[in-house]
Design an enzyme around this catalytic site. Structure first.
Site, PDB file in Angstrom:
ATOM      1  N   PRO A  21       0.848  -1.197   0.000  1.00  0.00           N
ATOM      2  CA  PRO A  21       0.000   0.000   0.000  1.00  0.00           C
ATOM      3  C   PRO A  21       0.880   1.243   0.000  1.00  0.00           C
ATOM      4  CG  PRO A  21       0.000  -1.041   2.174  1.00  0.00           C
ATOM      5  CD  PRO A  21       0.765  -1.943   1.272  1.00  0.00           C
ATOM      6  N   MET A  22       0.655   2.151  -0.950  1.00  0.00           N
ATOM      7  CA  MET A  22       1.489   3.354  -1.063  1.00  0.00           C
ATOM      8  C   MET A  22       0.589   4.563  -1.312  1.00  0.00           C
ATOM      9  SD  MET A  22       4.705   1.837  -3.301  1.00  0.00           S
ATOM     10  CE  MET A  22       3.685   0.769  -4.337  1.00  0.00           C
ATOM     11  N   CYS A 104       3.283   3.214   9.104  1.00  0.00           N
ATOM     12  CA  CYS A 104       3.471   4.511   8.456  1.00  0.00           C
ATOM     13  C   CYS A 104       3.989   5.536   9.469  1.00  0.00           C
ATOM     14  CB  CYS A 104       2.165   5.000   7.843  1.00  0.00           C
ATOM     15  SG  CYS A 104       2.334   6.585   6.992  1.00  0.00           S
ATOM     16  N   LYS A 143       0.302  -4.833   9.092  1.00  0.00           N
ATOM     17  CA  LYS A 143       1.585  -4.462   8.502  1.00  0.00           C
ATOM     18  C   LYS A 143       2.305  -3.587   9.517  1.00  0.00           C
ATOM     19  CE  LYS A 143       3.797  -2.641   4.318  1.00  0.00           C
ATOM     20  NZ  LYS A 143       4.619  -1.525   4.809  1.00  0.00           N
ATOM     21  N   HIS A 175       7.818  -4.711   7.674  1.00  0.00           N
ATOM     22  CA  HIS A 175       8.788  -3.834   7.024  1.00  0.00           C
ATOM     23  C   HIS A 175      10.051  -3.903   7.875  1.00  0.00           C
ATOM     24  CE1 HIS A 175       9.620   0.318   4.973  1.00  0.00           C
ATOM     25  NE2 HIS A 175      10.715  -0.401   5.129  1.00  0.00           N
ATOM     26  N   GLY A 238       7.367  -2.670  -2.865  1.00  0.00           N
ATOM     27  CA  GLY A 238       6.785  -1.342  -2.892  1.00  0.00           C
ATOM     28  C   GLY A 238       7.170  -0.549  -4.120  1.00  0.00           C
ATOM     29  N   ARG A 239       8.128   0.359  -3.957  1.00  0.00           N
ATOM     30  CA  ARG A 239       8.442   1.321  -5.011  1.00  0.00           C
ATOM     31  C   ARG A 239       8.876   0.676  -6.325  1.00  0.00           C
ATOM     32  NH1 ARG A 239      12.524   4.625  -1.571  1.00  0.00           N
ATOM     33  NH2 ARG A 239      12.412   2.698  -0.362  1.00  0.00           N
TER      34      ARG A 239
END
Length: 336
Positions: A21-22, A104, A143, A175, A238-239
């Site tokens: 999720p971004m 986050c 997460k 993460h 992710g990225r």
């Protein structure tokens, strides 16, 4: 994958590879593109805050295309009752999984007392996920980070996992970096704190009954496969999945899931055209969709021409699917 709520076994299989999720990136338009690239990979929404859904009535944030399945809703919040109601709304909207964000590090998230700051209150997280699980029949997951600020990860992470497991969580994505709530920006928090993959592997050994996915620093299918081969249940990218989506997702189905064949980004662009037309008829602007497609040919002949044509043209009044076809012709000309 069929649409609708998946069985736990199918969902755990899908979670062998997922796209993180971004914020501002994994929108419904992005997820539609990613689903064309891979039929199997588990996709996640941007984080949606529970207050926005429950107090703000922003149910449009739950909109998604049926083709996106398997797809998970990530929620942000710290109030068990409010998260339970938000989870219920997400399940009613058809999501296959409800995920709680405990990773986050942004200032806005901290001010709301959720995200990575929740690593400091595992008992509260346990209350939250227990309330969410009671409200929905779909799986509730978490997460998280390996810790925040001056916490000692190899001490606090086992305690955190133990408490959420006791509350019913059986699947977690870790993460593998600390989050520094003071002194580092959200961008810096994605790069500066060192990665600790070994701690995540140690957690898999200690919590063998849990499905544990690794997130952070994974940039290729080769790296994902190496982590899976070492015994982890899943890898979240992710990225790299956003900026080089074809490199990560096109061969995911045969390589990670042993099914199907690799997708072709040229064909995926053609498959996007009817979707673009449909979305624009519903009021969307072209750039809202094509901004997620800029990296589709990264590292391939014609990538620069593709990116430039879309970047310069998609904001123009009247721009539509024909602009994408023009950009595709530039790629084909370079590849010839």
């Amino acid at each position: 994958m069929s649409t609708g709520t998946l069985s736990k076994a199918d969902l755990w299989r899908a979670a062998r590879l997922s796209v993180a999720p971004m914020m501002d990136w994994t929108t419904r338009e992005c997820r539609y593109l990613h689903r064309l690239l891979s039929r199997e990979t588990l996709l996640y929404t941007e984080m949606v805050t529970a207050p926005a859904l429950v107090r703000g009535g922003a149910l449009h944030l739950l909109d998604h295309d049926p083709s996106e399945h398997p797809v998970a809703l990530q929620l942000g919040g710290s109030d068990p009752k409010e998260l339970a109601e938000a989870a219920r709304l997400g399940a009613e909207a058809g999501y296959d999984e409800i995920n709680l964000n405990c990773g986050c590090p942004s200032d806005r998230v901290q001010s709301g007392a959720f995200g990575a700051v929740l690593m400091q209150t595992p008992e509260l997280v346990a209350d939250c996920v227990a309330a969410m699980a009671e409200a929905v029949s779909v799986e509730v997951t978490v997460k998280c980070r390996i810790g925040v600020d001056d916490q000692t990860p190899d001490e606090i992470l086992p305690d955190f996992l133990d408490k959420i497991r006791a509350a019913g969580v059986k699947r977690v994505t870790i993460h593998a970096r600390k989050a520094w709530l003071q002194g580092l920006s959200p961008k810096e928090n994605r790069d500066i704190p060192p990665l600790d993959y070994e701690l995540v592997h140690a957690m898999k050994s200690a919590f063998a009954d849990m499905h544990i996915s690794l997130n952070g620093g994974i940039t290729s299918l080769d790296e994902a496969q190496a982590q899976l081969a070492r015994g982890l249940d899943g890898v979240m990218v992710g990225r790299a999945a956003y900026h080089q989506p074809a490199d990560v997702l096109c061969a995911a189905d045969p390589r990670i899931y042993g099914t199907g064949t690799a997708s072709d980004p040229l064909e995926v662009v053609r498959q996007m055209l009817p979707y673009i037309e449909q979305q624009m008829q519903s009021g969307s602007r072209l750039h809202q969709i094509t901004r997620h497609m800029l990296g589709l040919f990264a590292g391939r002949p014609g990538a620069r021409q593709w990116r430039r044509h879309l970047s310069e043209g998609a904001h123009r009044t009247g721009a539509g699917p024909e602009l994408v076809e023009e950009a595709l012709s530039l790629v084909l000309a370079r590849a010839a």
